[in-house]
Design a protein around this motif. Sequence first.
Motif, short mmCIF file in Angstrom:
data_model
loop_
_atom_site.label_atom_id
_atom_site.label_comp_id
_atom_site.label_asym_id
_atom_site.label_seq_id
_atom_site.Cartn_x
_atom_site.Cartn_y
_atom_site.Cartn_z
N ARG A 198 4.85 5.88 -9.52
CA ARG A 198 5.21 5.89 -8.10
C ARG A 198 4.27 5.01 -7.27
O ARG A 198 4.52 4.82 -6.09
CB ARG A 198 5.23 7.32 -7.58
CG ARG A 198 6.20 8.22 -8.33
CD ARG A 198 6.35 9.57 -7.67
NE ARG A 198 7.08 9.46 -6.40
CZ ARG A 198 7.30 10.49 -5.59
NH1 ARG A 198 6.84 11.68 -5.91
NH2 ARG A 198 7.96 10.32 -4.46
N LYS A 199 3.24 4.49 -7.88
CA LYS A 199 2.32 3.63 -7.15
C LYS A 199 2.99 2.30 -6.83
O LYS A 199 3.64 1.69 -7.67
CB LYS A 199 1.05 3.40 -7.97
CG LYS A 199 0.02 2.53 -7.28
CD LYS A 199 -1.31 2.53 -8.01
CE LYS A 199 -1.28 1.73 -9.27
NZ LYS A 199 -2.62 1.55 -9.85
N THR A 200 2.80 1.81 -5.60
CA THR A 200 3.37 0.52 -5.20
C THR A 200 2.30 -0.54 -4.98
O THR A 200 2.63 -1.70 -4.79
CB THR A 200 4.19 0.67 -3.91
OG1 THR A 200 3.34 1.18 -2.87
CG2 THR A 200 5.36 1.61 -4.10
N ASN A 250 -4.88 -1.47 -8.09
CA ASN A 250 -6.29 -1.11 -8.20
C ASN A 250 -7.15 -2.35 -8.51
O ASN A 250 -8.32 -2.26 -8.80
CB ASN A 250 -6.44 -0.09 -9.33
CG ASN A 250 -7.79 0.60 -9.37
OD1 ASN A 250 -8.19 1.07 -10.42
ND2 ASN A 250 -8.51 0.65 -8.25
N LYS A 282 -6.64 3.13 -5.08
CA LYS A 282 -6.00 2.54 -6.26
C LYS A 282 -4.62 1.97 -5.94
O LYS A 282 -3.85 1.66 -6.84
CB LYS A 282 -5.91 3.58 -7.38
CG LYS A 282 -7.27 3.96 -7.95
CD LYS A 282 -7.21 5.18 -8.86
CE LYS A 282 -6.44 4.93 -10.13
NZ LYS A 282 -6.46 6.10 -11.04
N SER A 283 -4.30 1.85 -4.65
CA SER A 283 -2.97 1.37 -4.26
C SER A 283 -3.09 0.36 -3.11
O SER A 283 -2.58 0.56 -2.03
CB SER A 283 -2.06 2.53 -3.85
OG SER A 283 -0.72 2.10 -3.70
N GLU A 301 0.85 -1.19 0.00
CA GLU A 301 0.00 0.00 0.00
C GLU A 301 0.89 1.23 0.00
O GLU A 301 1.85 1.34 0.77
CB GLU A 301 -0.91 0.02 1.22
CG GLU A 301 -1.87 1.21 1.23
CD GLU A 301 -2.86 1.17 2.37
OE1 GLU A 301 -3.56 2.19 2.57
OE2 GLU A 301 -2.97 0.13 3.05
N HIS A 322 0.37 6.87 -3.56
CA HIS A 322 0.16 7.38 -4.90
C HIS A 322 -0.86 6.52 -5.63
O HIS A 322 -0.84 5.30 -5.55
CB HIS A 322 1.46 7.43 -5.69
CG HIS A 322 2.49 8.36 -5.11
ND1 HIS A 322 2.52 9.70 -5.40
CD2 HIS A 322 3.48 8.13 -4.22
CE1 HIS A 322 3.52 10.27 -4.75
NE2 HIS A 322 4.11 9.35 -4.02
N ASN A 323 -1.76 7.18 -6.37
CA ASN A 323 -2.82 6.48 -7.10
C ASN A 323 -2.33 5.83 -8.39
O ASN A 323 -2.86 4.80 -8.80
CB ASN A 323 -3.95 7.45 -7.44
CG ASN A 323 -5.02 7.48 -6.39
OD1 ASN A 323 -5.42 6.44 -5.87
ND2 ASN A 323 -5.51 8.67 -6.05
N ASN A 324 -1.37 6.45 -9.04
CA ASN A 324 -1.01 6.02 -10.40
C ASN A 324 0.48 5.77 -10.51
O ASN A 324 1.29 6.28 -9.74
CB ASN A 324 -1.44 7.09 -11.42
CG ASN A 324 -2.94 7.34 -11.39
OD1 ASN A 324 -3.73 6.41 -11.48
ND2 ASN A 324 -3.34 8.60 -11.25
N LYS A 325 0.83 4.94 -11.50
CA LYS A 325 2.24 4.69 -11.77
C LYS A 325 2.89 5.98 -12.28
O LYS A 325 2.17 6.89 -12.72
CB LYS A 325 2.38 3.55 -12.77
CG LYS A 325 1.91 3.87 -14.19
CD LYS A 325 2.26 2.74 -15.11
CE LYS A 325 2.01 3.13 -16.54
NZ LYS A 325 2.42 2.12 -17.50
#
Length: 553
Positions: A298-300, A303, A383-384, A290, A293-296
Amino acid sequence: MKKIKYLFFIAALGIGWGCSDFLEIDPINTQSEANFFNVPENAILAVNGCYGLLGMTEGPGPDGNWQAHNYEFFFGDILSDDAEKGSNESDFPDITDMKIWDAKPDNGVIDALWIKIYDGISRCNTALERLAESTLEDRLRKRLMGEVYFIRGYWYFYGSRVFGGLPIFTEPVRPSQFGNVERASLHETYLQAEKDFKAAIERLPERSGYAPEDLGRATKGAARHYLARLYMYMIGTDIDNTSITWQSVYDVTSAIISSGEYRLADNYALIWEPMGENSAESVFELQMLEGSHNNKPRKTGSNFNQFQANRLDWGWGFNNPTLDLFNSFEEDDPRLSVTLYGPTFNNGIMGGQQWDYDLTEQMTPFLNRKAALMPGERPNITKSSSYNIRLARYAEVLLNHAEAAYHTGNETEARDMINMVRERARNSTFARGFDEGSLDFPVTGFSGNLPDVTASGEALLEAIYQERRTELGMEAIRYFDLVRTGRYLETLDKIRQTFTPAHDESILRYANIDLRSNALERSIPGPNGNRVFLLPIPLREVADWGLRQNPGY
């Protein structure tokens, strides 16, 4: 222990490495490309970055342009009779176009997948080149290269099943290659995936050879499993194959079984719960954290869960299990409760609560229970999610082995494999939270359910196919099974003749769409009269690289 920390980076043409702030590796930005991989921590982070794209979906791509969502279930579930797109009829039309075999070369899902595949291959090629030149200790270098070979093989295998033959790159792209690389044949692309999986098998340790902090990395067993999947797909789709047989599959699955590294989980219902991550049954699953960030890039997290959840709860309502899948389960099969939920089943109870549903916001009466999260287990950034995505299980290994045993004349062994899977299923509980007001795993009380398979001949093969459908339902496998076994066209006929909207069962959703003709127009010949169905090569790749487009587009 959880888990591999992913490093997200762009490795286009082998230049430019970066990392997310949360990794706090210092001083990465002072490392030169020449010596970066000589530091074990750096090399491990770079390989983690190769893993990173496996679970990436929506967000800016390597060129900064937005990429649409893409998951394996878009193909493995939704293109089959196991699932409909979901949400409302007009939402995400790119998936609808894929479902009816009318996708255009500018389809956002297809474009995003292509970029994802080649971003992944680029990362792998750069990592392999630099690892080979590094001064790392031999054992670590060998293992890391094995992990990267596995990931590259995964991309070539994934891409070949969607697009057919691909341009093949095994080292960082050189400027002189721009616009001058042709697509390989489907057979050649399969052989590249085979080569990568075999290279991974030679270098990777077994699951038990990893330290606890490395849980989730590719293993020898995972590489063997994907090689067996590849061989099964080649047998059914590669018209130029002259060497891969069912004995090839049997040998690989036998090696996994005899390794003793895996076993079936005691309770089928536990596998997809948070406490079921990285179980003894897990052959390969994407490790998620978790994040903030919602989006790549940087999202780990993922969704995956919200994308498939109830729209009147916290979700978007996609990937709806079909009534046809519901009806495929035998009476008193506990796996049904673990595979789907919805208003017409178990009084709409999921996770100990009775939920409201809007059938105008679903395409079937069901949602994917294997992707469901309880309210207290959902991420703050929706989303993460930290929920691991299960990609391969030991139950599939056993069913692959059963199919190979059948085709090599070992029917007794085939029955033994399928009955191991059925025995676990009959002794499993209902899904967690199946009873209102409780998050326990309720005992079914069933008796005499799911008897052992005793069939032989063609009936045994049909029993194996049936067991694959119910055991592996909603795991992004069904479409590929139908294609490789030559049953996809008849399935499209069934979809056209029987599938109805959730809110009005008097309407045939696909009555005016000739699914069979659409798919045939977009296919190439396979062995034994099979057809191999292909989606379009993205428009800009055809234009910029001069690639040959697939038929029908």
